[in-house]
Scaffold this motif. Structure first.
Motif, mmCIF file in Angstrom:
data_model
loop_
_atom_site.group_PDB
_atom_site.id
_atom_site.type_symbol
_atom_site.label_atom_id
_atom_site.label_comp_id
_atom_site.label_asym_id
_atom_site.label_seq_id
_atom_site.Cartn_x
_atom_site.Cartn_y
_atom_site.Cartn_z
ATOM 1 N N ARG A 162 0.820 -1.321 0.098
ATOM 2 C CA ARG A 162 -0.002 -0.043 -0.029
ATOM 3 C C ARG A 162 0.928 1.013 0.054
ATOM 4 O O ARG A 162 2.155 1.222 0.358
ATOM 5 N N ASP A 163 0.268 2.492 -0.500
ATOM 6 C CA ASP A 163 1.021 3.537 -0.296
ATOM 7 C C ASP A 163 0.071 4.836 -0.446
ATOM 8 O O ASP A 163 -0.924 4.463 -0.940
ATOM 9 N N ILE A 164 0.472 5.831 -0.048
ATOM 10 C CA ILE A 164 -0.163 7.314 -0.211
ATOM 11 C C ILE A 164 0.693 8.162 -0.875
ATOM 12 O O ILE A 164 1.824 8.209 -0.638
ATOM 13 N N CYS A 165 0.038 8.556 -2.033
ATOM 14 C CA CYS A 165 0.939 9.275 -2.829
ATOM 15 C C CYS A 165 0.314 10.804 -3.074
ATOM 16 O O CYS A 165 -0.861 11.136 -2.822
ATOM 17 N N GLN A 166 1.089 11.964 -3.249
ATOM 18 C CA GLN A 166 0.659 13.225 -3.783
ATOM 19 C C GLN A 166 0.420 13.054 -5.135
ATOM 20 O O GLN A 166 1.191 12.509 -6.060
ATOM 21 N N ARG A 167 -0.322 13.998 -5.497
ATOM 22 C CA ARG A 167 -0.892 13.955 -6.925
ATOM 23 C C ARG A 167 -0.009 14.381 -7.644
ATOM 24 O O ARG A 167 1.027 15.354 -7.352
ATOM 25 N N GLY A 168 0.490 14.274 -9.128
ATOM 26 C CA GLY A 168 1.584 14.569 -9.863
ATOM 27 C C GLY A 168 2.809 13.868 -9.898
ATOM 28 O O GLY A 168 3.671 13.805 -10.565
ATOM 29 N N THR A 169 2.638 12.840 -8.809
ATOM 30 C CA THR A 169 3.947 12.035 -8.686
ATOM 31 C C THR A 169 3.664 10.750 -9.155
ATOM 32 O O THR A 169 2.579 10.504 -9.851
ATOM 33 N N SER A 170 4.677 9.815 -9.505
ATOM 34 C CA SER A 170 4.427 8.607 -10.185
ATOM 35 C C SER A 170 4.953 7.237 -9.027
ATOM 36 O O SER A 170 5.786 7.813 -8.027
ATOM 37 N N LEU A 171 4.292 6.247 -9.260
ATOM 38 C CA LEU A 171 4.768 5.310 -8.407
ATOM 39 C C LEU A 171 4.738 3.762 -9.193
ATOM 40 O O LEU A 171 3.888 3.552 -10.074
ATOM 41 N N THR A 172 5.777 3.145 -8.983
ATOM 42 C CA THR A 172 6.070 1.858 -9.597
ATOM 43 C C THR A 172 5.822 0.738 -8.629
ATOM 44 O O THR A 172 6.162 0.699 -7.579
ATOM 45 N N ILE A 173 4.864 -0.223 -9.127
ATOM 46 C CA ILE A 173 4.445 -1.301 -8.338
ATOM 47 C C ILE A 173 5.499 -2.486 -8.936
ATOM 48 O O ILE A 173 5.242 -2.622 -10.339
#
Lengths: 110, 120
Positions: B10-21
């Motif tokens: 799980r993760d909480i991210c800020q808008r505009g950023t990217s996340l790699t799963i």
């Protein structure tokens, strides 16, 4: 891929038999009928597959009438742990992907 | 049966950023799939990722938004780029537990536990 129709939700009680019916009027000759189970916070898992008549395993039974336009997943003597979403899928073994329908949310009460 | 792990869980991210799963399988498999599941909804296929070829995206999903890598037969990544709150969802990978053949066998399809993403 044949479209499927299932009830959105069902409720039952522990110890009862639960039958979930799926309609697939446009099923093709080479299509198999497969059911998946998804517990909360988990990915779906395969539970049973059939082509015609009846299939039974340690988890469930699958009944398919002669015209194959519907199928019924039967869960004998359900318990609270059977609370899950059940998906009916119809696809050939030459399919290149799985498309999930809406599924049936089964809630079991004490 | 194939055992699949996903990172992060799980993760909480800020808008505009990217996340790699990341999706790791304990055996070599040919076919890998990425799904999205919004709260209370069914699974939606994002793309099919077969080793040695470009990912195939479903209608409504594009490579610029969801780039996928498949460097070998046991691993794949999905990146959710330039995230917005609408990308908040559970992302699941699945595999077919075979290394040969191009025909899908639903009875040997296995799913990872999912990555729960919240975008603020």
């Amino acid at each position: 891929l044949a479209k499927t129709t299932q009830p959105i939700s069902m409720d039952s009680y522990e110890g009862q038999e639960v039958n979930i019916t799926c309609s697939h009027n446009n099923i093709a000759t080479n299509d198999y009928i497969t059911w998946y189970q998804q517990f909360p916070s988990q990915g779906p898992r395969f539970i049973i597959q059939g082509y015609k008549t009846k299939v039974t395993n340690e988890v469930a039974s699958l009944f398919i009438p002669a015209d194959r336009k519907s199928s019924t997943l039967s869960l004998p003597r359900v318990s609270l742990s059977d609370t899950a979403v059940y998906y009916c899928l119809v696809a050939t073994r030459s399919a290149s992907k799985i498309i999930f329908g809406s599924g049936t949310r089964l809630s079991i009460r004490p | 049966s194939a055992v699949i792990s996903q990172k992060p869980s799980r993760d909480i991210c800020q808008r505009g950023t990217s996340l790699t799963i990341q999706c790791q399988v304990d055996s070599q498999v040919t076919m890998m799939f990425w799904y999205r599941q919004q709260p209370g909804q069914s699974l939606t296929l994002i793309a099919t990722a077969n080793q040695g070829s470009e990912a195939t995206y479903e209608s409504g999903f594009v490579i610029d938004k969801f780039p996928i890598s498949r460097p070998n037969l046991t691993f794949s990544t999905l990146t959710v780029s330039n995230m917005s709150p609408e990308d908040s969802s559970i992302y699941l990978c699945s595999v077919e537990d075979r290394t040969s053949g191009s025909n899908l066998r639903l009875e040997t399809q296995y799913f990872g536990p999912g990555t729960r993403l919240l975008v603020l």
